[in-house]
Design a protein around this motif. Structure first.
Motif, PDB file in Angstrom:
ATOM      1  N   GLY A 163      24.179 -14.793 -44.580  1.00 47.12           N
ATOM      2  CA  GLY A 163      25.618 -14.614 -44.454  1.00 47.12           C
ATOM      3  C   GLY A 163      26.265 -15.666 -43.577  1.00 47.12           C
ATOM      4  O   GLY A 163      27.422 -15.561 -43.207  1.00 47.12           O
ATOM      5  N   HIS A 164      25.524 -16.706 -43.254  1.00 47.85           N
ATOM      6  CA  HIS A 164      26.072 -17.764 -42.390  1.00 47.85           C
ATOM      7  C   HIS A 164      26.188 -19.095 -43.104  1.00 47.85           C
ATOM      8  O   HIS A 164      26.230 -20.124 -42.477  1.00 47.85           O
ATOM      9  CB  HIS A 164      25.194 -17.944 -41.147  1.00 47.85           C
ATOM     10  CG  HIS A 164      25.405 -16.885 -40.136  1.00 47.85           C
ATOM     11  ND1 HIS A 164      26.362 -16.967 -39.154  1.00 47.85           N
ATOM     12  CD2 HIS A 164      24.791 -15.694 -39.965  1.00 47.85           C
ATOM     13  CE1 HIS A 164      26.325 -15.874 -38.413  1.00 47.85           C
ATOM     14  NE2 HIS A 164      25.378 -15.089 -38.882  1.00 47.85           N
ATOM     15  N   GLY A 165      26.181 -19.074 -44.421  1.00 46.75           N
ATOM     16  CA  GLY A 165      26.340 -20.328 -45.147  1.00 46.75           C
ATOM     17  C   GLY A 165      25.032 -21.048 -45.381  1.00 46.75           C
ATOM     18  O   GLY A 165      24.921 -21.861 -46.276  1.00 46.75           O
ATOM     19  N   ASP A 166      24.028 -20.755 -44.575  1.00 43.42           N
ATOM     20  CA  ASP A 166      22.702 -21.364 -44.740  1.00 43.42           C
ATOM     21  C   ASP A 166      22.728 -22.885 -44.812  1.00 43.42           C
ATOM     22  O   ASP A 166      21.820 -23.503 -45.357  1.00 43.42           O
ATOM     23  CB  ASP A 166      21.984 -20.814 -45.985  1.00 43.42           C
ATOM     24  CG  ASP A 166      21.551 -19.370 -45.765  1.00 43.42           C
ATOM     25  OD1 ASP A 166      21.606 -18.929 -44.608  1.00 43.42           O
ATOM     26  OD2 ASP A 166      21.168 -18.713 -46.729  1.00 43.42           O
ATOM     27  N   GLY A 167      23.758 -23.479 -44.286  1.00 44.82           N
ATOM     28  CA  GLY A 167      23.805 -24.931 -44.242  1.00 44.82           C
ATOM     29  C   GLY A 167      23.912 -25.573 -45.603  1.00 44.82           C
ATOM     30  O   GLY A 167      23.688 -26.770 -45.747  1.00 44.82           O
ATOM     31  N   ARG A 221      23.406 -20.765 -34.813  1.00 46.15           N
ATOM     32  CA  ARG A 221      22.542 -20.787 -35.994  1.00 46.15           C
ATOM     33  C   ARG A 221      22.270 -22.224 -36.402  1.00 46.15           C
ATOM     34  O   ARG A 221      23.176 -23.053 -36.435  1.00 46.15           O
ATOM     35  CB  ARG A 221      23.188 -20.048 -37.169  1.00 46.15           C
ATOM     36  CG  ARG A 221      23.234 -18.549 -36.937  1.00 46.15           C
ATOM     37  CD  ARG A 221      23.020 -17.758 -38.202  1.00 46.15           C
ATOM     38  NE  ARG A 221      21.797 -18.079 -38.910  1.00 46.15           N
ATOM     39  CZ  ARG A 221      20.617 -17.463 -38.708  1.00 46.15           C
ATOM     40  NH1 ARG A 221      20.509 -16.514 -37.799  1.00 46.15           N
ATOM     41  NH2 ARG A 221      19.573 -17.796 -39.430  1.00 46.15           N
ATOM     42  N   ALA A 222      20.990 -22.465 -36.688  1.00 45.88           N
ATOM     43  CA  ALA A 222      20.586 -23.818 -37.084  1.00 45.88           C
ATOM     44  C   ALA A 222      19.979 -23.760 -38.484  1.00 45.88           C
ATOM     45  O   ALA A 222      19.365 -22.757 -38.863  1.00 45.88           O
ATOM     46  CB  ALA A 222      19.549 -24.349 -36.100  1.00 45.88           C
ATOM     47  N   LEU A 258      25.094 -27.543 -35.895  1.00 46.50           N
ATOM     48  CA  LEU A 258      24.874 -26.185 -35.401  1.00 46.50           C
ATOM     49  C   LEU A 258      26.128 -25.329 -35.525  1.00 46.50           C
ATOM     50  O   LEU A 258      27.219 -25.729 -35.093  1.00 46.50           O
ATOM     51  CB  LEU A 258      24.453 -26.232 -33.927  1.00 46.50           C
ATOM     52  CG  LEU A 258      23.164 -27.007 -33.630  1.00 46.50           C
ATOM     53  CD1 LEU A 258      22.907 -27.045 -32.116  1.00 46.50           C
ATOM     54  CD2 LEU A 258      21.981 -26.370 -34.355  1.00 46.50           C
ATOM     55  N   ASP A 259      25.943 -24.149 -36.070  1.00 46.30           N
ATOM     56  CA  ASP A 259      27.040 -23.194 -36.215  1.00 46.30           C
ATOM     57  C   ASP A 259      27.053 -22.309 -34.965  1.00 46.30           C
ATOM     58  O   ASP A 259      26.146 -21.495 -34.756  1.00 46.30           O
ATOM     59  CB  ASP A 259      26.795 -22.360 -37.481  1.00 46.30           C
ATOM     60  CG  ASP A 259      27.891 -21.336 -37.723  1.00 46.30           C
ATOM     61  OD1 ASP A 259      28.663 -21.044 -36.784  1.00 46.30           O
ATOM     62  OD2 ASP A 259      27.964 -20.831 -38.863  1.00 46.30           O
ATOM     63  N   CYS A 260      28.083 -22.477 -34.149  1.00 45.88           N
ATOM     64  CA  CYS A 260      28.156 -21.745 -32.877  1.00 45.88           C
ATOM     65  C   CYS A 260      29.176 -20.623 -32.941  1.00 45.88           C
ATOM     66  O   CYS A 260      29.621 -20.116 -31.899  1.00 45.88           O
ATOM     67  CB  CYS A 260      28.528 -22.707 -31.740  1.00 45.88           C
ATOM     68  SG  CYS A 260      27.429 -24.113 -31.596  1.00 45.88           S
ATOM     69  N   SER A 261      29.572 -20.231 -34.160  1.00 50.42           N
ATOM     70  CA  SER A 261      30.628 -19.218 -34.263  1.00 50.42           C
ATOM     71  C   SER A 261      30.193 -17.903 -33.621  1.00 50.42           C
ATOM     72  O   SER A 261      31.024 -17.144 -33.126  1.00 50.42           O
ATOM     73  CB  SER A 261      31.040 -19.006 -35.724  1.00 50.42           C
ATOM     74  OG  SER A 261      29.911 -18.691 -36.505  1.00 50.42           O
ATOM     75  N   GLN A 308      34.005 -24.673 -34.296  1.00 51.59           N
ATOM     76  CA  GLN A 308      32.882 -23.840 -33.807  1.00 51.59           C
ATOM     77  C   GLN A 308      31.511 -24.419 -34.192  1.00 51.59           C
ATOM     78  O   GLN A 308      30.514 -23.709 -34.220  1.00 51.59           O
ATOM     79  CB  GLN A 308      33.007 -22.393 -34.297  1.00 51.59           C
ATOM     80  CG  GLN A 308      34.226 -21.701 -33.692  1.00 51.59           C
ATOM     81  CD  GLN A 308      34.386 -20.275 -34.151  1.00 51.59           C
ATOM     82  OE1 GLN A 308      34.128 -19.954 -35.312  1.00 51.59           O
ATOM     83  NE2 GLN A 308      34.814 -19.406 -33.255  1.00 51.59           N
ATOM     84  N   HIS A 309      31.490 -25.718 -34.491  1.00 48.47           N
ATOM     85  CA  HIS A 309      30.216 -26.394 -34.748  1.00 48.47           C
ATOM     86  C   HIS A 309      30.025 -27.519 -33.726  1.00 48.47           C
ATOM     87  O   HIS A 309      31.000 -28.052 -33.191  1.00 48.47           O
ATOM     88  CB  HIS A 309      30.184 -27.016 -36.147  1.00 48.47           C
ATOM     89  CG  HIS A 309      30.037 -26.017 -37.248  1.00 48.47           C
ATOM     90  ND1 HIS A 309      31.027 -25.125 -37.585  1.00 48.47           N
ATOM     91  CD2 HIS A 309      29.002 -25.776 -38.098  1.00 48.47           C
ATOM     92  CE1 HIS A 309      30.603 -24.372 -38.588  1.00 48.47           C
ATOM     93  NE2 HIS A 309      29.381 -24.747 -38.922  1.00 48.47           N
ATOM     94  N   VAL A 310      28.792 -27.876 -33.517  1.00 48.82           N
ATOM     95  CA  VAL A 310      28.466 -29.084 -32.740  1.00 48.82           C
ATOM     96  C   VAL A 310      27.349 -29.816 -33.490  1.00 48.82           C
ATOM     97  O   VAL A 310      26.630 -29.225 -34.299  1.00 48.82           O
ATOM     98  CB  VAL A 310      27.990 -28.767 -31.300  1.00 48.82           C
ATOM     99  CG1 VAL A 310      29.106 -28.178 -30.469  1.00 48.82           C
ATOM    100  CG2 VAL A 310      26.766 -27.866 -31.296  1.00 48.82           C
TER     101      VAL A 310
END
Ligand code: PLP
Length: 397
Positions: free
Chosen positions: A145-149, A319-320, A331-334, A368-370
């Motif tokens: 549910g986080h886009g999975d990159g 999430r990485a 990196l998704d830091c949401s 919310q990404h770095v």
């Protein structure tokens, strides 16, 4: 050929490295895409030999060694038969993008790009009085549910932007920085067909091509078809692979003589010339150091796998995803719940004492990404991950 020691930690503070000197000494720099590995011994030795000569006069700009080395690399690594005659020298890929903007567009024209993307894709057109036009990639939801990159192209949106009468160029970053996406053959073909249909030239920035991980393969854009080759200019630079960015040796490659003539006019018009250190380093790297490219890619991939597992296991809120290419993680830091990008960056810098690239520098989708750079010894990766964790967990204190 030898085994390169990528675990070796070299002190870069105190020299004029932008990566290591922008922040205070207790901040670990894991931002700009500059590796901390020593260049191949063959490159260092070739440069030493040149220095020992002690005369540094003008370099022959007609010498074909550089062009032959680029063609050799592209064929031996990716199977693309580029003629050395198609290669134009440029000090860097960014300089090359700017040359393309000047050569192929007029003020007020538009340059289309898939976003998030490398920040100069926006600033170069902008600084030259042209308009960058963003086509956001779609982040697909997977099981987490986080886009999975997994970033996909919105082709309807891309076509509507390429169809604009002022759209003249498309900047394509393949493999893609910062998402690490490697565009598939069918995607590249579709992009190319849309560019053909709407009379847009495609500038393919392939600087990260040596960092594509199995089972993915790098496909040079012009190798897709002779027709697409004619509407393209491809940019490469051995800098990322062999850590020689400071030597300023990139190439712009196009099989289309009309495009090359326009580029050459810009290059001579700007008074640009090559210098022997860059040429020696690039030729040595491309002709003698394939082993190093294999080893650095394998080393970096282990770093990426290690970091992705570690982050997902030990750092709540971040999430990485394992990228298909490049040496950076997006990196998704949401999950940290900060709704200000400035606060997010301050958190990492002040609490973690780690310098990262801010996601919004790559476009609005980077909120919310770095981006973290893992082209460094494993011990530095481990230290960086601890700092990320310190920053993230400080929110709970
Ligand atoms: C996609 C991309 N293009 C170009 C560059 C810079 O290239 P150069 O140093 O050759 O100007 C970078 C550096 O990070 C990059 O990531």
């Amino acid at each position: 050929m030898s085994d390169h020691d990528f675990d070796q930690i070299l002190n870069r503070r105190g020299e004029d490295s932008v990566k290591w000197n922008l922040y205070p000494a207790d901040v670990l720099p894991m931002w700009i895409a500059d590796s901390d590995f020593r260049a191949p011994v063959e490159v260092v030795n070739a440069l030493l030999k040149r220095v020992e000569h002690g005369i540094f006069g003008y370099t022959d700009s007609e010498n074909q060694d550089f062009a032959r080395a680029c063609a050799h690399w592209l064929y031996s690594r990716f199977g693309w038969e580029a003629s050395p005659d198609w290669v134009e020298f440029t000090p860097g890929v960014c300089a090359g993008l700017a040359l393309c903007v000047k050569a192929f567009t007029s003020p007020g024209d538009q340059v289309v790009m898939l976003t998030p993307t490398y920040p100069p894709f926006y600033s170069i057109p902008h600084e030259n009085g042209r308009y960058p036009v963003a086509c956001p990639l779609i982040k697909r939801d997977g099981p987490t549910g986080h886009g999975d990159g997994d970033y996909r192209i919105d082709f309807a949106d891309l076509e509507s932007k390429l169809a604009h009468p002022r759209a003249r160029l498309m900047f394509l970053c393949n493999p893609q920085n910062p998402t690490g996406r490697v565009f598939r053959r069918d995607e590249l073909l579709r992009i190319g067909e849309l560019c053909l249909k709407h009379g847009v030239l495609l500038i393919s920035d392939e600087i990260h091509c040596d960092y594509v991980f199995e089972p993915h393969r790098h496909i040079p854009f012009p190798s897709l078809s002779p027709e697409l080759a004619q509407i393209s200019v491809t940019a490469i630079n051995p800098s990322k692979t062999f850590n020689i960015a400071d030597l300023h040796t990139a190439a712009l490659i196009s099989p289309n003589p009309a495009l090359r003539n326009r580029l050459r006019a810009e290059i001579t018009g700007a008074g640009l010339n090559r210098h022997s250190f860059g040429v020696i380093a690039a030729v040595t790297a491309y002709t003698e150091c394939a082993y190093y490219a294999d080893q650095v890619r394998a080393y970096v991939y282990e770093n990426l796998k290690y970091a992705v597992n570690w982050i997902n296991r030990f750092i709540p809120g971040i999430r990485a995803y394992l990228p298909e290419s490049t040496y950076v993680l997006w990196l998704d830091c949401s999950g940290l719940g900060l709704d200000s990008q400035a606060e997010l960056m301050a958190l990492f810098l002040e609490k973690g004492r780690i310098a990262l690239n801010s996601g919004t520098d790559y476009g609005a989708e980077g909120f919310q990404h770095v981006r973290i750079n893992l082209a460094c010894p494993r011990a530095v990766v481990e230290e960086g991950l601890e700092r990320l964790k310190t920053a993230a967990t400080s929110l709970r204190d």
